[in-house]
Write an enzyme that holds these catalytic residues in place. Sequence first.
Site, PDB file in Angstrom:
ATOM      1  N   GLY A   1      47.225  35.544  45.261  1.00 50.34           N
ATOM      2  CA  GLY A   1      47.279  36.221  43.960  1.00 50.34           C
ATOM      3  C   GLY A   1      48.714  36.474  43.541  1.00 50.34           C
ATOM      4  O   GLY A   1      49.546  36.824  44.368  1.00 50.34           O
TER       5      GLY A   1
ATOM      6  N   VAL B   1      66.787  31.656  45.670  1.00 48.31           N
ATOM      7  CA  VAL B   1      67.544  30.493  45.182  1.00 48.31           C
ATOM      8  C   VAL B   1      69.037  30.818  45.121  1.00 48.31           C
ATOM      9  O   VAL B   1      69.877  30.060  45.635  1.00 48.31           O
ATOM     10  CB  VAL B   1      67.036  30.058  43.787  1.00 48.31           C
ATOM     11  CG1 VAL B   1      67.955  29.009  43.167  1.00 48.31           C
ATOM     12  CG2 VAL B   1      65.607  29.533  43.891  1.00 48.31           C
TER      13      VAL B   1
ATOM     14  N   ARG C   1      45.090  28.565  45.433  1.00 43.94           N
ATOM     15  CA  ARG C   1      44.498  28.605  46.771  1.00 43.94           C
ATOM     16  C   ARG C   1      44.245  27.167  47.208  1.00 43.94           C
ATOM     17  O   ARG C   1      43.956  26.320  46.383  1.00 43.94           O
ATOM     18  CB  ARG C   1      43.199  29.414  46.752  1.00 43.94           C
ATOM     19  CG  ARG C   1      43.429  30.832  46.257  1.00 43.94           C
ATOM     20  CD  ARG C   1      42.278  31.779  46.443  1.00 43.94           C
ATOM     21  NE  ARG C   1      42.609  33.026  45.725  1.00 43.94           N
ATOM     22  CZ  ARG C   1      43.230  34.074  46.282  1.00 43.94           C
ATOM     23  NH1 ARG C   1      43.577  34.031  47.561  1.00 43.94           N
ATOM     24  NH2 ARG C   1      43.518  35.155  45.578  1.00 43.94           N
ATOM     25  N   SER C   2      44.414  26.880  48.486  1.00 39.10           N
ATOM     26  CA  SER C   2      44.268  25.502  48.950  1.00 39.10           C
ATOM     27  C   SER C   2      43.281  25.424  50.105  1.00 39.10           C
ATOM     28  O   SER C   2      43.537  25.952  51.190  1.00 39.10           O
ATOM     29  CB  SER C   2      45.628  24.956  49.392  1.00 39.10           C
ATOM     30  OG  SER C   2      45.465  23.689  49.992  1.00 39.10           O
TER      31      SER C   2
ATOM     32  N   ASP D   1      48.333  38.133  52.860  1.00 36.01           N
ATOM     33  CA  ASP D   1      47.919  37.732  54.188  1.00 36.01           C
ATOM     34  C   ASP D   1      47.490  36.262  54.275  1.00 36.01           C
ATOM     35  O   ASP D   1      47.771  35.614  55.282  1.00 36.01           O
ATOM     36  CB  ASP D   1      46.846  38.667  54.751  1.00 36.01           C
ATOM     37  CG  ASP D   1      45.760  38.975  53.760  1.00 36.01           C
ATOM     38  OD1 ASP D   1      46.081  39.517  52.682  1.00 36.01           O
ATOM     39  OD2 ASP D   1      44.603  38.676  54.047  1.00 36.01           O
TER      40      ASP D   1
ATOM     41  N   THR E   1      52.290  41.128  46.633  1.00 29.29           N
ATOM     42  CA  THR E   1      50.904  41.455  46.293  1.00 29.29           C
ATOM     43  C   THR E   1      50.895  42.826  45.638  1.00 29.29           C
ATOM     44  O   THR E   1      51.668  43.692  46.020  1.00 29.29           O
ATOM     45  CB  THR E   1      49.977  41.471  47.528  1.00 29.29           C
ATOM     46  OG1 THR E   1      48.785  42.217  47.211  1.00 29.29           O
ATOM     47  CG2 THR E   1      50.635  42.133  48.721  1.00 29.29           C
TER      48      THR E   1
ATOM     49  N   ASP F   1      48.609  44.952  45.935  1.00 29.01           N
ATOM     50  CA  ASP F   1      47.712  45.877  46.647  1.00 29.01           C
ATOM     51  C   ASP F   1      48.413  46.797  47.637  1.00 29.01           C
ATOM     52  O   ASP F   1      47.839  47.773  48.083  1.00 29.01           O
ATOM     53  CB  ASP F   1      46.632  45.081  47.384  1.00 29.01           C
ATOM     54  CG  ASP F   1      45.640  44.449  46.436  1.00 29.01           C
ATOM     55  OD1 ASP F   1      45.441  45.008  45.342  1.00 29.01           O
ATOM     56  OD2 ASP F   1      45.077  43.398  46.766  1.00 29.01           O
TER      57      ASP F   1
ATOM     58  N   ASP G   1      48.942  46.394  50.687  1.00 25.51           N
ATOM     59  CA  ASP G   1      48.126  46.517  51.892  1.00 25.51           C
ATOM     60  C   ASP G   1      48.675  45.692  53.066  1.00 25.51           C
ATOM     61  O   ASP G   1      47.916  45.130  53.843  1.00 25.51           O
ATOM     62  CB  ASP G   1      46.676  46.119  51.585  1.00 25.51           C
ATOM     63  CG  ASP G   1      46.582  44.705  51.055  1.00 25.51           C
ATOM     64  OD1 ASP G   1      47.627  44.113  50.730  1.00 25.51           O
ATOM     65  OD2 ASP G   1      45.459  44.187  50.979  1.00 25.51           O
TER      66      ASP G   1
ATOM     67  N   GLY H   1      41.830  46.709  43.895  1.00 24.58           N
ATOM     68  CA  GLY H   1      41.878  47.134  45.295  1.00 24.58           C
ATOM     69  C   GLY H   1      40.560  46.829  45.988  1.00 24.58           C
ATOM     70  O   GLY H   1      39.723  47.700  46.118  1.00 24.58           O
ATOM     71  N   ARG H   2      40.380  45.577  46.412  1.00 23.04           N
ATOM     72  CA  ARG H   2      39.103  45.192  47.008  1.00 23.04           C
ATOM     73  C   ARG H   2      38.931  45.840  48.384  1.00 23.04           C
ATOM     74  O   ARG H   2      37.870  46.300  48.737  1.00 23.04           O
ATOM     75  CB  ARG H   2      39.033  43.664  47.124  1.00 23.04           C
ATOM     76  CG  ARG H   2      37.719  43.119  46.622  1.00 23.04           C
ATOM     77  CD  ARG H   2      37.760  41.633  46.433  1.00 23.04           C
ATOM     78  NE  ARG H   2      38.387  41.261  45.156  1.00 23.04           N
ATOM     79  CZ  ARG H   2      38.727  40.024  44.831  1.00 23.04           C
ATOM     80  NH1 ARG H   2      38.559  39.032  45.692  1.00 23.04           N
ATOM     81  NH2 ARG H   2      39.261  39.767  43.659  1.00 23.04           N
TER      82      ARG H   2
ATOM     83  N   ALA I   1      43.818  62.680  37.724  1.00 21.63           N
ATOM     84  CA  ALA I   1      42.382  62.410  37.835  1.00 21.63           C
ATOM     85  C   ALA I   1      41.675  63.555  38.532  1.00 21.63           C
ATOM     86  O   ALA I   1      42.238  64.245  39.373  1.00 21.63           O
ATOM     87  CB  ALA I   1      42.149  61.114  38.601  1.00 21.63           C
TER      88      ALA I   1
ATOM     89  N   SER J   1      38.339  69.957  29.200  1.00 16.88           N
ATOM     90  CA  SER J   1      37.681  69.310  28.078  1.00 16.88           C
ATOM     91  C   SER J   1      37.387  67.844  28.357  1.00 16.88           C
ATOM     92  O   SER J   1      36.529  67.258  27.748  1.00 16.88           O
ATOM     93  CB  SER J   1      38.565  69.437  26.844  1.00 16.88           C
ATOM     94  OG  SER J   1      39.771  68.740  27.047  1.00 16.88           O
TER      95      SER J   1
END
Lengths: 325, 325, 325, 325
Positions: free
Chosen positions: C14, C27, C75-76, C106, C129, C131, C133, C174-175, C190, C217
């Site tokens: 990603g 570079v 992706r390969s 990863d 990434t 994430d 993580d 965030g899977r 929040a 409210s």
Amino acid sequence: MAEIKNIGVYTSGGDSPGMNSAIRAVVRTALYYNLEVTGIRRGYEGMITGDLFPMDRKSVANIVQRGGTILKTARSEEFRTPEGRQKAYKQLKRYGVDALVGIGGDGTFTGAKVFSNEFGIPIVGLPGTIDNDLQGTDFTIGYDTAINTVVEAVDKIRDTAESHDRLFIVEVMGRDSGLIALRTGIASGAEAILIPETKTNIEALYHRLEQGRRDKSSKILIVAEGDEAGGAFEIGRLVKEKYPNYDTRVSVLGHMQRGGHPTCMDRVLASRVGVAAVEALMHGHSHEMIGVINGQISYTPFESAIKHNVEVDANLLRIVDILSL
Amino acid sequence: MAEIKNIGVYTSGGDSPGMNSAIRAVVRTALYYNLEVTGIRRGYEGMITGDLFPMDRKSVANIVQRGGTILKTARSEEFRTPEGRQKAYKQLKRYGVDALVGIGGDGTFTGAKVFSNEFGIPIVGLPGTIDNDLQGTDFTIGYDTAINTVVEAVDKIRDTAESHDRLFIVEVMGRDSGLIALRTGIASGAEAILIPETKTNIEALYHRLEQGRRDKSSKILIVAEGDEAGGAFEIGRLVKEKYPNYDTRVSVLGHMQRGGHPTCMDRVLASRVGVAAVEALMHGHSHEMIGVINGQISYTPFESAIKHNVEVDANLLRIVDILSL
Amino acid sequence: MAEIKNIGVYTSGGDSPGMNSAIRAVVRTALYYNLEVTGIRRGYEGMITGDLFPMDRKSVANIVQRGGTILKTARSEEFRTPEGRQKAYKQLKRYGVDALVGIGGDGTFTGAKVFSNEFGIPIVGLPGTIDNDLQGTDFTIGYDTAINTVVEAVDKIRDTAESHDRLFIVEVMGRDSGLIALRTGIASGAEAILIPETKTNIEALYHRLEQGRRDKSSKILIVAEGDEAGGAFEIGRLVKEKYPNYDTRVSVLGHMQRGGHPTCMDRVLASRVGVAAVEALMHGHSHEMIGVINGQISYTPFESAIKHNVEVDANLLRIVDILSL
Amino acid sequence: MAEIKNIGVYTSGGDSPGMNSAIRAVVRTALYYNLEVTGIRRGYEGMITGDLFPMDRKSVANIVQRGGTILKTARSEEFRTPEGRQKAYKQLKRYGVDALVGIGGDGTFTGAKVFSNEFGIPIVGLPGTIDNDLQGTDFTIGYDTAINTVVEAVDKIRDTAESHDRLFIVEVMGRDSGLIALRTGIASGAEAILIPETKTNIEALYHRLEQGRRDKSSKILIVAEGDEAGGAFEIGRLVKEKYPNYDTRVSVLGHMQRGGHPTCMDRVLASRVGVAAVEALMHGHSHEMIGVINGQISYTPFESAIKHNVEVDANLLRIVDILSL
């Protein structure tokens, strides 16, 4: 140590984005622990004139994202006098305030130290300044927002610099510190940065400009306002004299660097130290600035926090040189 | 009238956000009609030196959102001479260019008019300038972006102004025109705006400041750089002299006003007139600037477009007075 | 160890904002040390198909601020086979590439480890990434940008939530990780955050909603997409069932979280590790991810970096509870 | 006609950015003319429950730039009944309100018309909706902000789309109107737009996707939520079925489109019509929406404003086709 019942909170010195997030965290944490909270407007000035008011949850609703400080800030000459501080203490007594959280920079902490010593009222400080020039915390509240404001402005300047093949000399805030210039210089791909912590070598600057000129269509220099070679206008004058055929422009970003919505990291930092400040007071701390070092809450005596010998990371300086090749 | 086969496109004068959207529209529309397109770099300067290249769909991929101009821009002294223009014409011939779209302001159109008259090559213009000071279009490409850049900067300045109860004097672009100052003054809730189109009454300004000072904690004045009373620094000097106890600051927003991603409206405007420019050339138009008036494509002779007597809407001026009460 | 002459650079998995800053740093640093650099498009896929090209200073001009990756990513499946990797190695040979810098997460590092073991080519990785993580770095490239994108979006949602007294359930990326939810939850004030690392207690959530409902409210819940209680829609369904008279809405922020201009900190991080990656290869490192821990460059074996047991800071979780009081 | 002494102001229906600028303009203008102003919270609902309060200059300080509405908004079932409206009228009487400015869309104006007819209280309306689907004004307050929010989000999505060669189907607001989709589609360089005003030809869409796919690395489709072919998820399903090997993603931008700081143009529009609304009431107008057409204040009877037959500009549709070539 008497138990704390009512915490006063104030902002002082130059404002910085995230101060409101910190105020909110102090207020909500105090209420969480069933303490009372008193807002003090306009820093030490309002403390003297008695501009105090009780704060509740609603007082800090919907402010986590706002720039500036809802408590306002001011500089106070009177607080430098024993008489002024005496007045301030009486006002605190009147409102039942028995501990303080002061948000600001070295002026804030210097005042806090003297005041706390004189009247025995516990005070902790939170690092609120865009300059990042305090010991005892990796970052100050507002620094991350300020550097993003600079980078976004320089991105815009780059658009027009590229279109015209121009050299732009951009002045950023930092009277005693090059920390804003340093990271924004790297992030905006500047040719060079000029900061007060290092002696500006104007010949080396010329050399770099000539070298880069060969195949780069535009250039950005970032100058900290406190650079000892003079600000952006003086550097601009020298460059124009040396290279009259360069299309050279100067831009001073100015006070917009102090405002704007705080970034996520500034809000998180402000929230963390705001919570920790109330808990520190409850645990008997005083005379300390609450910061975050390596991800952990840290407590630094006021006199150490304001020493101002924050060193510039030599590795970051080296990166400017390599990447602006 | 010979059929057009190859359209040259260039940007000239000061750059403005949305020029890339316009270039993209010209290129794609020409290809849509099976015409060839030639990019000319650095305006008339590149036309003379022969900095021309064929453009295809890929040349304009992913640029609709970019500030600046991928074709770059420059001012050309040589193009003011018959010899310079002769060279430029030869280069166009060499690349087969038989019609031109020039994007810029009055310098661009003045050059285009002379050139087209001399060599009979059809040219239409697109209004690309942040100043909005052209006749024949309600808005110029870049104006909407520039005023949003100003408003976002003043929003940030207001955060710190509010926190300190300060008076800020903010200088915005507009050497001959107060149109940027006018709308940004309304949108940022300024106390007053100072523009070149109206005689600045400094006593009235003082009066307004005193009146407002009573219950407003901070103030913003917006000054167009071309205001006949002097720029922001001069106004700042006068105000500081008159009101030494006001906390007064000056901020000059500078070149960031020229850059940045174009707004939605600037992209739409640029796209519309870009399409219309190619179609106008195909239908035999020349010597005209393509604009949008009241939502409709309009065609204005170059000499009328650059007359520069864009009037300031008295109604908008009145609104500043009412709302800053 | 043979001396390195030509470094290949690729992005994989990603994309994340700041990848371009990292590419630029790799570079420029390689050129600074007089090494050659080869760009590899579309990650391992392009390595197999031979989508390689020499890069010079101009290849990375004006990209420090751009989102996405100019080298593209993919992706390969074929790279998971020995035949695929054999093809990739042949392509690298053909272009003279004798060391690699892989930017990603990863999947990128797992592939790098196998490939480097099989063919003895040194590879270092950079943490790219959103994430955050990965082990071995305090922050990954792109995380800071992503959390600011989320916070800006939630600030907008809050405007309308406040106006209507609504409860908003906002799903962020965030899977497997709640780190985006955690900091953005604190920063956007929040009411609660729901993340995969902690078991969601739906009864406690109801309790919190009821408590807060008394005098607040509007409300924001932040849900990580990988929360085990289901994403935002499932939580929305439950809340609507329990509180049919709340005005409840769901918003899934989606892929905009992956794009946008990198923040200052992401550009600085990417620049630092980009410089360090080339220097690490020159000093014989391989099989390591280059990160920054506590302000210092760190080197972590690939197998440790991808362990994915990044713990959620319990202190940050506690702050959500206190501040949403 | 009795002289007006006290103007009530309210927002109703869906909120939109710029409503606060309009409220500020109404309040300041009324005070400028020495009228009293009464704020009514939560639209018709608050009118019925008596949530009214006197407003002064301070009530609207520092709100010109804020999203949402400080007066809040709500839908009211009770106001649809004669009894509800009777209650509302009594409350207005109680507070001395003798004229109204209602800010909102067609629900707001429909209610205003009935109410004004029943009780003879003069009411004018201001067009506050992001959808731009009212007659009698070129643009509604909030539309310009909403389309910029969309364009900025799609710019971010494009970053990741480009990096992965993906096709993104982005759903934007517009239940009955494609006007948000139309301009944002042009501005974000979308391949195609799908809107309720035109019959979606799915075969033509496939054709366009195939054609473009040849040499474009990524694609964006913009779908209005009210498109009769189904929203973005349904289109996504069809495209995935037809082209299983495309990397296709769906993103629904959602409620963030309703919030955020109003753009310069939205603030100027809101300020203009806010001033004009008060002056219109003073001059005896009622039953009219105040808008701006071709740069001039216009007055449109409520029943004409809400006719909802705003036509989509065929020229703009044509531009999508040409430029997405």
